[in-house]
Write a protein that holds these residues in place. Sequence first.
Motif, PDB file in Angstrom:
ATOM      1  N   ALA A 130       0.775  -0.952  -0.101  1.00  8.11           N
ATOM      2  CA  ALA A 130      -0.115  -0.011  -0.142  1.00  8.11           C
ATOM      3  C   ALA A 130       0.973   1.322  -0.055  1.00  8.11           C
ATOM      4  CB  ALA A 130      -0.811  -0.190   1.156  1.00  8.11           C
ATOM      5  N   ASP A 131       0.379   2.246  -0.437  1.00 12.73           N
ATOM      6  CA  ASP A 131       1.039   3.724  -0.655  1.00 12.73           C
ATOM      7  C   ASP A 131       0.049   4.294   0.126  1.00 12.73           C
ATOM      8  OD1 ASP A 131       2.315   6.061  -1.043  1.00 12.73           O
ATOM      9  OD2 ASP A 131       1.834   5.898  -3.195  1.00 12.73           O
ATOM     10  N   PRO A 132       0.546   4.736   1.758  1.00 18.13           N
ATOM     11  CA  PRO A 132      -0.394   5.629   2.444  1.00 18.13           C
ATOM     12  C   PRO A 132      -0.598   7.216   1.813  1.00 18.13           C
ATOM     13  CG  PRO A 132       1.389   4.533   3.604  1.00 18.13           C
ATOM     14  CD  PRO A 132       1.625   4.381   2.250  1.00 18.13           C
ATOM     15  N   ALA A 133       0.393   7.691   1.100  1.00 23.10           N
ATOM     16  CA  ALA A 133       0.322   9.063   0.295  1.00 23.10           C
ATOM     17  C   ALA A 133      -0.745   9.032  -0.605  1.00 23.10           C
ATOM     18  CB  ALA A 133       1.799   9.418  -0.235  1.00 23.10           C
ATOM     19  N   THR A 134      -1.168   8.024  -1.327  1.00 26.78           N
ATOM     20  CA  THR A 134      -2.029   8.092  -2.445  1.00 26.78           C
ATOM     21  C   THR A 134      -3.365   7.453  -1.894  1.00 26.78           C
ATOM     22  OG1 THR A 134      -1.099   6.233  -3.664  1.00 26.78           O
ATOM     23  CG2 THR A 134      -0.443   8.620  -4.314  1.00 26.78           C
ATOM     24  N   GLY A 135      -3.298   6.430  -1.217  1.00 24.22           N
ATOM     25  CA  GLY A 135      -4.206   5.598  -0.714  1.00 24.22           C
ATOM     26  C   GLY A 135      -4.516   4.399  -1.866  1.00 24.22           C
ATOM     27  N   ARG A 136      -3.601   4.278  -2.571  1.00 24.90           N
ATOM     28  CA  ARG A 136      -3.424   2.947  -3.730  1.00 24.90           C
ATOM     29  C   ARG A 136      -2.743   1.792  -2.965  1.00 24.90           C
ATOM     30  NH1 ARG A 136      -6.377   4.286  -8.940  1.00 24.90           N
ATOM     31  NH2 ARG A 136      -6.504   6.346  -8.777  1.00 24.90           N
ATOM     32  N   SER A 137      -3.375   0.645  -3.464  1.00 26.09           N
ATOM     33  CA  SER A 137      -2.517  -0.456  -2.962  1.00 26.09           C
ATOM     34  C   SER A 137      -2.651  -1.768  -4.040  1.00 26.09           C
ATOM     35  CB  SER A 137      -3.205  -1.160  -1.570  1.00 26.09           C
ATOM     36  OG  SER A 137      -4.816  -1.335  -1.918  1.00 26.09           O
ATOM     37  N   VAL A 138      -1.831  -2.537  -3.867  1.00 28.90           N
ATOM     38  CA  VAL A 138      -1.686  -3.720  -4.815  1.00 28.90           C
ATOM     39  C   VAL A 138      -1.694  -5.053  -3.974  1.00 28.90           C
ATOM     40  CG1 VAL A 138      -0.257  -4.871  -6.495  1.00 28.90           C
ATOM     41  CG2 VAL A 138      -0.248  -2.740  -6.346  1.00 28.90           C
ATOM     42  N   GLU A 139      -2.857  -5.822  -4.310  1.00 24.93           N
ATOM     43  CA  GLU A 139      -2.970  -7.070  -3.672  1.00 24.93           C
ATOM     44  C   GLU A 139      -1.940  -8.010  -4.186  1.00 24.93           C
ATOM     45  OE1 GLU A 139      -5.010  -7.760  -1.139  1.00 24.93           O
ATOM     46  OE2 GLU A 139      -5.284  -5.523  -0.987  1.00 24.93           O
ATOM     47  N   VAL A 140      -0.780  -8.046  -3.506  1.00 22.99           N
ATOM     48  CA  VAL A 140       0.520  -8.887  -4.050  1.00 22.99           C
ATOM     49  C   VAL A 140      -0.261 -10.309  -4.387  1.00 22.99           C
ATOM     50  CG1 VAL A 140       2.669  -9.782  -3.695  1.00 22.99           C
ATOM     51  CG2 VAL A 140       2.036  -7.373  -3.205  1.00 22.99           C
ATOM     52  N   SER A 141      -0.872 -10.904  -3.283  1.00 18.86           N
ATOM     53  CA  SER A 141      -1.137 -12.388  -3.490  1.00 18.86           C
ATOM     54  C   SER A 141      -2.004 -12.891  -4.649  1.00 18.86           C
ATOM     55  CB  SER A 141      -1.996 -12.852  -2.150  1.00 18.86           C
ATOM     56  OG  SER A 141      -1.013 -12.487  -1.193  1.00 18.86           O
ATOM     57  N   SER A 142      -2.462 -11.741  -5.244  1.00 20.39           N
ATOM     58  CA  SER A 142      -3.503 -11.971  -6.506  1.00 20.39           C
ATOM     59  C   SER A 142      -2.805 -12.449  -7.736  1.00 20.39           C
ATOM     60  CB  SER A 142      -4.298 -10.792  -6.666  1.00 20.39           C
ATOM     61  OG  SER A 142      -5.217 -10.329  -5.759  1.00 20.39           O
TER      62      SER A 142
END
Length: 162
Positions: A130-142
Amino acid sequence: MIVREYEKDEITVHRAPLMLMGGIVAISLALTASVTLGFVPRQSVPAEARAAAGIGMAQERTLRFFDEPDGSVRIEDGTTGEVLARHGVGEGGFIRATVRSLVHQRRIRNIGPETAFTLTEWQNGNLTLADPATGRSVEVSSFGPDNRAVYQTLLPAKGATR
């Protein structure tokens, strides 16, 4: 005479393909209506699904990623500055791609590298970058077990203190 020959050569379309196309349109409309009316959920938001299932955080680490002059990528602990990994040219493609997508969002918003990224392992074993600065995230397990394992090595060993 020639005109009459053209009239005889009318172009016709068989009924079967027309009926199949109509069926596809009908199914598409039915599926769209079922989502719109709430019979089928719109999408699965991982954070909401975890909250609904009561899945909590197992462990977390802040990470900083640096591009080196030689083309390698250095990964450091966001708190201690400890070097966790280094990927040379042609290595760490998944890490490069996921971080590049998050950094792109920062650049769009004119946000610098001051805030570290957060890698979270959940109680169900899934990983989220996750990037707390933008609120974006990537579900790595996917992205499968091999790509998940790449990020898993960046977390502290189970039972280890940070």
